[in-house]
Scaffold this motif. Structure first.
Motif, PDB file in Angstrom:
ATOM      1  N   ALA A 118      -6.895  -8.979  -1.643  1.00 43.79           N
ATOM      2  CA  ALA A 118      -6.642  -7.823  -0.769  1.00 43.79           C
ATOM      3  C   ALA A 118      -7.023  -6.518  -1.463  1.00 43.79           C
ATOM      4  O   ALA A 118      -7.590  -5.621  -0.842  1.00 43.79           O
ATOM      5  N   GLN A 120      -9.295  -6.162  -3.741  1.00 46.46           N
ATOM      6  CA  GLN A 120     -10.758  -6.101  -3.841  1.00 46.46           C
ATOM      7  C   GLN A 120     -11.386  -5.676  -2.522  1.00 46.46           C
ATOM      8  O   GLN A 120     -12.428  -5.045  -2.497  1.00 46.46           O
ATOM      9  N   ARG A 121     -10.731  -6.025  -1.423  1.00 46.99           N
ATOM     10  CA  ARG A 121     -11.275  -5.658  -0.098  1.00 46.99           C
ATOM     11  C   ARG A 121     -10.821  -4.273   0.355  1.00 46.99           C
ATOM     12  O   ARG A 121     -11.346  -3.748   1.337  1.00 46.99           O
ATOM     13  N   LEU A 122      -9.853  -3.704  -0.351  1.00 42.85           N
ATOM     14  CA  LEU A 122      -9.261  -2.430   0.091  1.00 42.85           C
ATOM     15  C   LEU A 122     -10.293  -1.306   0.178  1.00 42.85           C
ATOM     16  O   LEU A 122     -11.076  -1.116  -0.708  1.00 42.85           O
TER      17      LEU A 122
ATOM     18  N   ILE B  79       1.291  -0.961  -0.304  1.00 43.18           N
ATOM     19  CA  ILE B  79       0.047  -1.522   0.224  1.00 43.18           C
ATOM     20  C   ILE B  79       0.435  -2.797   0.969  1.00 43.18           C
ATOM     21  O   ILE B  79       0.944  -3.739   0.357  1.00 43.18           O
ATOM     22  N   ILE B  81      -0.257  -6.137   2.287  1.00 43.66           N
ATOM     23  CA  ILE B  81      -1.277  -7.157   2.044  1.00 43.66           C
ATOM     24  C   ILE B  81      -1.458  -8.010   3.303  1.00 43.66           C
ATOM     25  O   ILE B  81      -2.542  -8.446   3.632  1.00 43.66           O
ATOM     26  N   ARG B 176      -9.386   6.901  -5.943  1.00 48.48           N
ATOM     27  CA  ARG B 176      -8.909   5.672  -5.326  1.00 48.48           C
ATOM     28  C   ARG B 176      -9.580   4.426  -5.910  1.00 48.48           C
ATOM     29  O   ARG B 176      -8.916   3.450  -6.243  1.00 48.48           O
ATOM     30  N   GLU B 177     -10.908   4.471  -6.059  1.00 48.54           N
ATOM     31  CA  GLU B 177     -11.627   3.305  -6.582  1.00 48.54           C
ATOM     32  C   GLU B 177     -11.200   3.007  -8.016  1.00 48.54           C
ATOM     33  O   GLU B 177     -11.047   1.852  -8.405  1.00 48.54           O
ATOM     34  N   LYS B 180      -7.731   1.559  -7.965  1.00 48.22           N
ATOM     35  CA  LYS B 180      -7.840   0.169  -7.489  1.00 48.22           C
ATOM     36  C   LYS B 180      -8.303  -0.741  -8.620  1.00 48.22           C
ATOM     37  O   LYS B 180      -7.761  -1.827  -8.814  1.00 48.22           O
ATOM     38  N   ILE B 184      -6.497  -4.081  -9.960  1.00 43.46           N
ATOM     39  CA  ILE B 184      -7.227  -5.348  -9.970  1.00 43.46           C
ATOM     40  C   ILE B 184      -7.246  -5.921 -11.389  1.00 43.46           C
ATOM     41  O   ILE B 184      -6.988  -7.111 -11.595  1.00 43.46           O
TER      42      ILE B 184
END
Ligand SMILES: Nc1nc2c(ncn2[C@@H]2O[C@H](COP(=O)(O)OP(=O)(O)OP(=O)(O)O)[C@@H](O)[C@H]2O)c(=O)[nH]1
Ligand SMILES: [Mg+2]
Lengths: 122, 203
Positions: A118, A120-122, B79, B81, B176-177, B180, B184
């Motif tokens: 999820a 990774q797809r965000l 978030i 999911i 944001r990236e 993220k 991850i």
């Protein structure tokens, strides 16, 4: 005096203490991220359960919310929200979902893989 | 469906709704709230815990904290999911002396991100020590503030004195990236620990 209270040699002395224990001990078990959902009974009965509980029942009817969100929306400290929520759970007004201690490693990894996908797809 | 079903559709059924959490820790002003806000689907919310001087949580419904209590604020975001799984991101309160709060916050957490500022690396030591002691999986994300010096990863590791298996990433907590990528990286690291059979989770 309530009927039967005189039968207990500790009498009424223990009763207030029992009430306090009932309010603080189960509350420790509700995690800050525990998800709360209003039950059908909660939807019916919470309007008569006081302002805070009524608000909690309303908030958790529309979408599942965590204890942290309830604390934030009600503007009460997390410990106070936890006591209210524990009361409501024991009265059957709220369902509480949280990670169980007996979760297997397989279940844990499955959840982590889902979250990874999820993100990774965000 | 009846209209009443629409208003209260969430009668609990045997389906479990699960909550997961990741903690963002680090020193004062290092960018914890910024990182939560960069990836959260809601504006970060704040909750408070009232702590007694003994380091335990105060849950008095009278709501009148006395002078032996301290209020600790925490920011968090979320978030979703899926309908049955919600990930929460908590910005840890800086004061690790509130051990009770820290235990409660990290119990059951996927893991933690230690945000660090190269100009103030020692500010992250308290968090790192806590995670090492309690077997909370973590990584270090160095928040690259404008104008801060850039060091090679090996130098950062040495300065932080962290074990070789702990990932160290560079990030921009506002982006944001980038935020993220940090999350991850953490989830990958935790999956890796599980698969290698390393004990994981607050003990
Ligand atoms: N230049 C730059 N500024 C940043 C970055 N991350 C955060 N900031 C700024 O640094 C300040 C502190 O950020 P916060 O996110 O509030 O830090 P915090 O860790 O939550 O702070 P406390 O909760 O007070 O400990 C804010 O003014 C941010 O806008 C970054 O990556 N680069
Ligand atoms: Mg903050």
């Amino acid at each position: 005096m309530l009927p039967g209270a005189g039968d207990d040699p500790r009498g009424e002395l223990v009763r207030p203490y029992a009430v306090t224990r009932g309010r603080t001990e189960p509350t420790r078990d509700i995690a800050i991220e525990a998800i709360l959902v209003t039950t059908a009974r909660g939807a019916q009965e919470a309007p008569y359960a006081g302002r805070h509980k009524q608000l909690i029942a309303q908030l958790c009817s529309h979408s599942p919310l965590s204890l942290a969100e309830i604390s934030s929306h009600l503007r009460v400290p997390i410990g106070v929200a936890r006591v209210l929520v524990a009361d409501m759970a024991s009265e059957g007004l709220l369902a509480v979902y949280q990670q169980s201690d007996d979760e297997s490693q397989g279940e844990r990894i499955e959840m982590l893989e889902r979250i990874l996908g999820a993100l990774q797809r965000l | 469906m009846h209209s009443s079903d629409y208003r209260y559709p969430l009668d609990p059924d045997p389906t479990r709704i699960r909550a997961a959490k990741i903690v963002i820790a680090g020193g004062f002003g290092v960018g914890k709230t910024t990182m939560v806000g960069a990836v959260s689907e809601i504006e970060p919310l704040t909750t408070e815990a009232v702590m007694t001087s003994a380091g335990t949580e105060h849950d008095d419904l009278s709501g009148v904290p006395d002078k032996t209590t301290t209020t600790v604020a925490m920011d968090f975001g979320r978030i979703t999911i899926g309908p049955d799984l919600i990930l929460y991101l908590f910005g840890a309160p800086g004061q690790t002396r509130f051990w009770f709060m820290w235990d409660q916050l990290h119990r059951g957490a996927i893991g933690a991100v230690v945000l660090a500022d190269v100009r103030r690396l020692p500010d992250s030591f308290a968090s790192i020590d806590f995670f090492e002691n309690r077997q909370v999986p973590y990584l270090v994300a160095v928040n690259c503030f404008d104008g801060a010096p850039v060091y090679p990863e090996a130098d950062l590791r040495e300065a932080l004195t962290i074990p070789p298996h702990v990932p160290v990433l560079l990030c921009d907590a506002r982006d944001r990236e980038s935020a993220k990528a940090v999350l991850i990286g953490l989830v990958r690291h935790v999956i890796d620990l599980h698969q290698r059979g390393v004990p994981v989770g607050l003990r």
